[in-house]
Design a protein around this motif. Structure first.
Motif, short mmCIF file in Angstrom:
data_model
loop_
_atom_site.label_atom_id
_atom_site.label_comp_id
_atom_site.label_asym_id
_atom_site.label_seq_id
_atom_site.Cartn_x
_atom_site.Cartn_y
_atom_site.Cartn_z
N ASP A 260 21.52 59.95 35.71
CA ASP A 260 22.08 61.30 35.76
C ASP A 260 21.24 62.33 35.02
OD1 ASP A 260 24.13 60.51 37.26
OD2 ASP A 260 25.64 60.44 35.67
N GLU A 360 20.03 65.67 43.06
CA GLU A 360 21.43 66.11 43.05
C GLU A 360 22.35 64.90 42.95
OE1 GLU A 360 21.90 68.28 46.65
OE2 GLU A 360 20.77 70.02 45.92
N LYS A 361 23.62 65.19 42.65
CA LYS A 361 24.61 64.12 42.65
C LYS A 361 24.97 63.79 44.09
CE LYS A 361 27.99 62.89 39.15
NZ LYS A 361 27.04 62.44 38.15
N ALA A 363 26.94 61.57 47.34
CA ALA A 363 28.34 61.40 47.71
C ALA A 363 29.00 60.28 46.90
CB ALA A 363 28.43 61.10 49.20
N ASP A 364 28.20 59.23 46.56
CA ASP A 364 28.77 58.10 45.82
C ASP A 364 28.69 58.30 44.31
OD1 ASP A 364 26.06 58.01 45.65
OD2 ASP A 364 25.86 55.86 46.07
N GLY A 365 28.35 59.53 43.87
CA GLY A 365 28.30 59.80 42.44
C GLY A 365 26.96 59.51 41.81
N LYS A 366 26.12 58.76 42.54
CA LYS A 366 24.79 58.44 41.99
C LYS A 366 23.82 59.56 42.34
CE LYS A 366 24.83 53.42 41.93
NZ LYS A 366 24.52 52.25 42.74
#
Lengths: 389, 304
Positions: A260, A360-361, A363-366
C-alpha cells in the motif's frame, strides 16, 4: 582386435553424428543475471523468453530452438567469459539475456565482433546506441535514456516545478538522470548518486527532506528499488513529496513487496499488464497459467525478444548462416509486440509509445499499476543520429 | 542543524547494524582464528526464517525467536560440519570452504523461497516516526534498532568481562593450549562462541528485514563492510568492533551526505556528484588503509 577397432570406429562416428543431429535445433545463448538481489530480473527475462518457446512447442517461428542459459551474477567479467565460451566452444550465433548495462558493455562488443547476433531484452546503454552501434546489435526493450525521458515528460505533464533526482553511480544510473533532465522542464534542486550495492538510503532521504522538492525522481532497479521505496515510506516522505519514476523502479515485484505504501506513485512505462491488445492477452493468459507470481515488464521483454527472433527465424527458415538475410529479417520486426506498436529505428533500437501509469487501489483492495494515459508517441532515442551503419 | 543531527543518527543506526554482524565475526575470527565468509549467509538465514514466520503468523514478534533459532542452528551446523575441520588449516582453506557455503546457502534459499524478495511489515508499535527535536523527525523503528544494538553491546561486555565463560573465551584466545591443559573443553567453548556469533548475525538479519529487502545475497552486500569493521577495530576485540562500527557508520553516512555538496563548491554539479559518490563509496576503505598504516593491529587491540 578388428572387433575392437570396429567398435572404436563406430563409437567415434556416433560421437560425430550425435552433435550433428542435435545441431538441427538453433542454439540461442542467454547470458543473464540470476543470482543476488537482482536475480529475479534475469529469471523473468528467461521465463518470458521460455514462455514464447513453450507456446510454439519448443520452437520459434517454426524452427526448433535450444535455449542455453548462464548466470552472469551481475559481474561484467563473468558475462564476458560466458560469451567467449558460448562463441568458441558451443558455436552459438544468437545471443540475448543481459539485464544490466555494465555487463552488456563488457559482453556485447565481443559477441558482435565475432559476427554473432545480440538482441537485448533489457539493457540499452547509450554508448552502444550511438557511436558504437553495430549492425548485429538490436535492442528490443528500449534505449536506457528513453525510460527516464518519459518519466521527465510525465513529471512535466503533471506540472511539477522542482525535482530531486537520485540514481546509482553506474552507466545506467547516469543515463537515467541525463534522460530525466532532458525532458523535465522544471528545476533540479538536488542530484545524488548512490552506490550500486547500497542498502541503506537514510542519508540520501534526509537530504531530500531538507531540499523540499515538489517531486522526487529516482532510478533504483530490482531489490534496490524495494529498499528505497520502503525507507522512503518509513521516513514519512511518501505523504510529503510525491514520486515520479520510470518502470525499473516500480515493477510488479516491487509493488508486491512495497504494498500500500506505493499508492499514488506515478510511473512511466512502455508496457503494462493491462494493455488491451491480442498479443498481450495471449502473453498474460499464458503467464498466469504457467507461473504463480507477479508479472514484470522484464518478462514481457523476454517474451518480445523471443518473438523478434521467431520472426527472423521464420523468414529465413531457420538459416542463420546467411547473416545479411537474417539481419534484414530481424530489422523488419515482423511480430506483434505485447506493447502494441513497435519498430526498429535506424540504430536498431525501438521506436515506440510511452504511457503514464499510476499505482492505485484495485478492486480487491490490493494495489495495482493502472495505465492512465499517454506520455510520448513514436519515441526513438537521442543517439541514433550518431550511429553510422 | 537538524539535518546534521538526523545524519548523525543515521550513521549511528547503520553502525549499530554493522556492530551486530561484526561482533559475531570478530569473536569467531579473533578467538578461533577462522575466517568465516558464511557469516553473511547466517545473517540471511536469520532474515529469511524470521520474516517467513512473521509473515505466516502475522506477528512480527514471533519472528524474533524464529530468526534467532534458525541462525543459531545454522551456525552450530556450520561449525560442526565444516569449520571444526578447519581450525588448524590455512586461512585460504577457510576462505575457500566458507565461500562454498555462501554458494550453497544462496542456492538453497533460492530453491525454498524463490528469487523474489520477502516482505515483513513493521509492527504497529514501532511504525511511524517521532519528533525528537523540533524539525527532527526520525523513524521509530530505526531508534529501536539503536536501542537493541546498545543492549546487545552492554550484554556482550558483561558476558566477556564479568562471567566465567567470558574469562575462558578471553583466555582461550590468547593461549588455547594452556586453557585446555587446565581441563576446559575448548572445542565446546568454540562451538558456543560460534553459536553466539551466529545468533547475533541472525538478530541483525531479522531487524534489517523491515528496512531492507529480504533477498538472496543480502549477506554478501554487507559482509565486506563488516570485515572492514573487524580490521579497523582490531581482530577479536568486541570493544573495537563496537567503536569501529560506529565510526564507520558515521563516516560512511557523513561522506555520502556531505562530500558531494562540499565538492560542488569547487566544481560543477554533475561532476561533483559523481566524484563525491565515488570517493564516499571508497571512504571506509581509505579509512581502513589509514588505520592500518598507523595501527596495523587495529584501533582497539586487546591487552594480552
Amino acid at each position: 582386435m578388428s572387433f575392437k577397432r570396429a567398435l572404436l570406429a563406430l563409437s567415434i562416428s556416433a560421437l560425430t553424428v550425435l552433435p550433428a543431429a542435435a545441431a538441427d535445433a538453433v542454439k540461442i545463448g542467454m547470458i543473464t543475471t540470476l543470482s543476488g538481489p537482482a536475480g529475479y530480473l534475469g529469471q523473468d527475462v528467461r521465463d518470458g523468453f521460455k514462455l514464447a518457446m513453450a507456446l510454439e512447442g519448443g520452437k520459434l517461428g517454426g524452427v526448433p530452438v535450444d535455449l542455453v542459459v548462464e548466470d552472469d551474477g551481475l559481474k561484467p567479467g563473468q558475462g564476458k567469459q560466458i560469451a567467449e565460451r558460448f562463441l568458441s566452444e558451443d558455436g552459438i550465433k544468437l545471443f540475448t539475456g543481459i539485464v544490466f548495462s555494465n555487463v552488456a558493455g563488457a559482453t556485447v562488443p565481443d559477441i558482435v565482433d565475432a559476427g554473432a547476433f545480440y538482441l537485448s531484452p533489457n539493457a540499452g546503454p547509450s554508448n552502444l546506441a550511438g557511436k558504437e552501434c553495430n549492425k548485429n546489435y538490436f535492442v528490443v526493450s528500449w534505449q536506457n535514456d528513453s525510460l527516464h525521458e518519459s518519466a521527465g515528460q510525465l513529471a512535466t505533464n503533471l506540472g511539477y516545478k522542482t525535482a530531486f533526482v537520485l540514481a546509482p553511480n553506474y552507466q545506467a544510473g547516469k543515463d537515467a538522470l541525463a534522460g530525466f533532465k532532458r525532458y523535465f522542464k522544471g528545476q533540479i534542486v538536488g542530484e545524488v548518486y548512490t552506490r550500486l550495492d547500497q542498502t541503506d538510503f537514510a542519508a540520501e532521504l534526509a537530504q531530500v527532506r531538507a531540499a523540499k522538492p515538489e517531486v522526487v525522481f529516482q532510478f533504483h532497479p530490482g531489490g534496490l528499488g524495494i529498499t528505497f521505496l520502503r525507507q522512503y515510506e518509513q521516513a514519512g516522505l511518501m505523504k510529503e513529496i510525491p514520486m515520479v519514476v520510470a518502470e525499473p523502479s516500480m515493477d510488479g515485484v516491487t509493488l508486491a513487496a512495497v504494498g500500500d505504501a506505493a499508492i499514488g506513485i506515478n510511473v512511466s512505462a512502455h508496457w503494462n499488464s493491462d494493455f488491451d491488445n491480442p498479443a498481450n492477452k495471449t502473453f498474460m493468459d499464458a503467464w498466469n497459467k504457467t507461473y504463480n507470481r507477479p508479472v514484470t515488464y522484464y518478462a514481457s521483454q523476454g517474451y518480445d525478444t523471443a518473438l523478434a527472433y521467431a520472426s527472423a527465424l521464420k523468414a529465413t527458415g531457420g538459416n542463420i548462416d546467411d547473416a545479411d538475410a537474417f539481419r534484414a529479417a530481424l530489422r523488419k520486426a515482423d511480430f506483434h509486440s505485447v506493447r502494441g506498436k513497435f519498430s526498429f529505428g535506424p540504430n536498431q533500437h525501438p521506436i515506440q509509445d510511452w504511457y503514464a501509469l499510476k499505482v492505485e487501489k484495485g478492486a480487491d483492495g490490493k494495489p495495482v499499476i493502472k495505465t492512465v494515459g499517454e506520455v510520448l508517441k513514436d519515441h526513438g532515442d537521442a543517439y541514433s543520429a550518431e550511429c553510422k551503419m | 542543524m537538524t539535518l546534521f543531527l538526523e545524519q548523525l543518527l543515521n550513521g549511528v543506526q547503520f553502525g549499530i547494524m554493522l556492530f551486530l554482524l561484526a561482533a559475531g565475526l570478530t569473536l569467531i575470527f579473533g578467538i578461533m582464528g577462522v575466517i568465516n565468509l558464511a557469516h553473511g549467509s547466517i545473517y540471511m538465514i536469520g532474515a529469511y526464517a524470521g520474516t517467513w514466520v512473521a509473515a505466516r503468523t502475522g506477528s512480527f514478534w514471533l519472528g524474533i525467536p524464529a530468526a534467532l533459532a534458525a541462525a543459531a542452528f545454522a551456525g552450530l551446523a556450520i561449525e560442526f560440519l565444516v569449520v571444526r575441520r578447519l581450525y588448524g588449516r590455512d586461512h585460504l582453506d577457510q576462505v575457500l570452504a566458507t565461500f562454498g557455503l555462501i554458494l550453497i546457502f544462496n542456492q538453497a534459499v533460492t530453491m525454498i523461497f524463490g528469487r523474489q524478495p520477502l516482505f515483513v511489515a513493521i509492527p504497529s508499535l514501532l511504525d511511524g516516526s517521532v519528533e525528537l527535536l523540533p524539525g527532527l523527525v526520525y523513524p521509530v523503528y530505526r531508534l529501536a534498532i539503536i536501542a537493541v544494538g546498545l543492549l546487545v553491546a552492554v550484554g556482550l561486555y558483561l558476558l566477556i568481562n564479568r562471567t566465567r565463560i567470558g574469562m575462558l573465551v578471553r583466555a582461550g584466545s590468547t593461549n588455547r593450549e594452556m586453557v585446555r591443559a587446565l581441563g576446559v573443553d575448548v572445542r565446546l567453548l568454540y562451538t558456543l562462541v560460534f553459536g553466539l556469533g551466529a545468533l547475533l548475525a541472525g538478530l541483525a538479519g531479522f531487524m534489517a528485514g523491515p528496512i531492507l529487502a529480504v533477498q538472496v545475497g543480502m549477506g554478501e552486500q554487507i559482509l565486506i563492510t563488516t570485515f572492514v569493521v573487524v580490521v579497523i577495530g582490531g581482530v577479536g576485540s568486541i570493544r573495537g568492533a563496537f567503536f569501529a562500527s560506529l565510526i564507520l557508520g558515521v563516516v560512511d553516512t557523513g561522506l555520502r551526505a556531505y562530500l558531494p555538496g562540499l565538492l560542488r563548491h569547487v566544481m560543477v554539479g554533475p561532476d561533483a556528484d559523481a566524484l563525491g559518490a565515488g570517493i564516499s563509496s571508497m571512504g571506509i576503505y581509505l579509512l581502513m588503509a589509514i588505520v592500518l598504516l598507523i595501527r596495523p593491529k587495529g584501533l582497539f587491540i586487546r591487552n594480552s
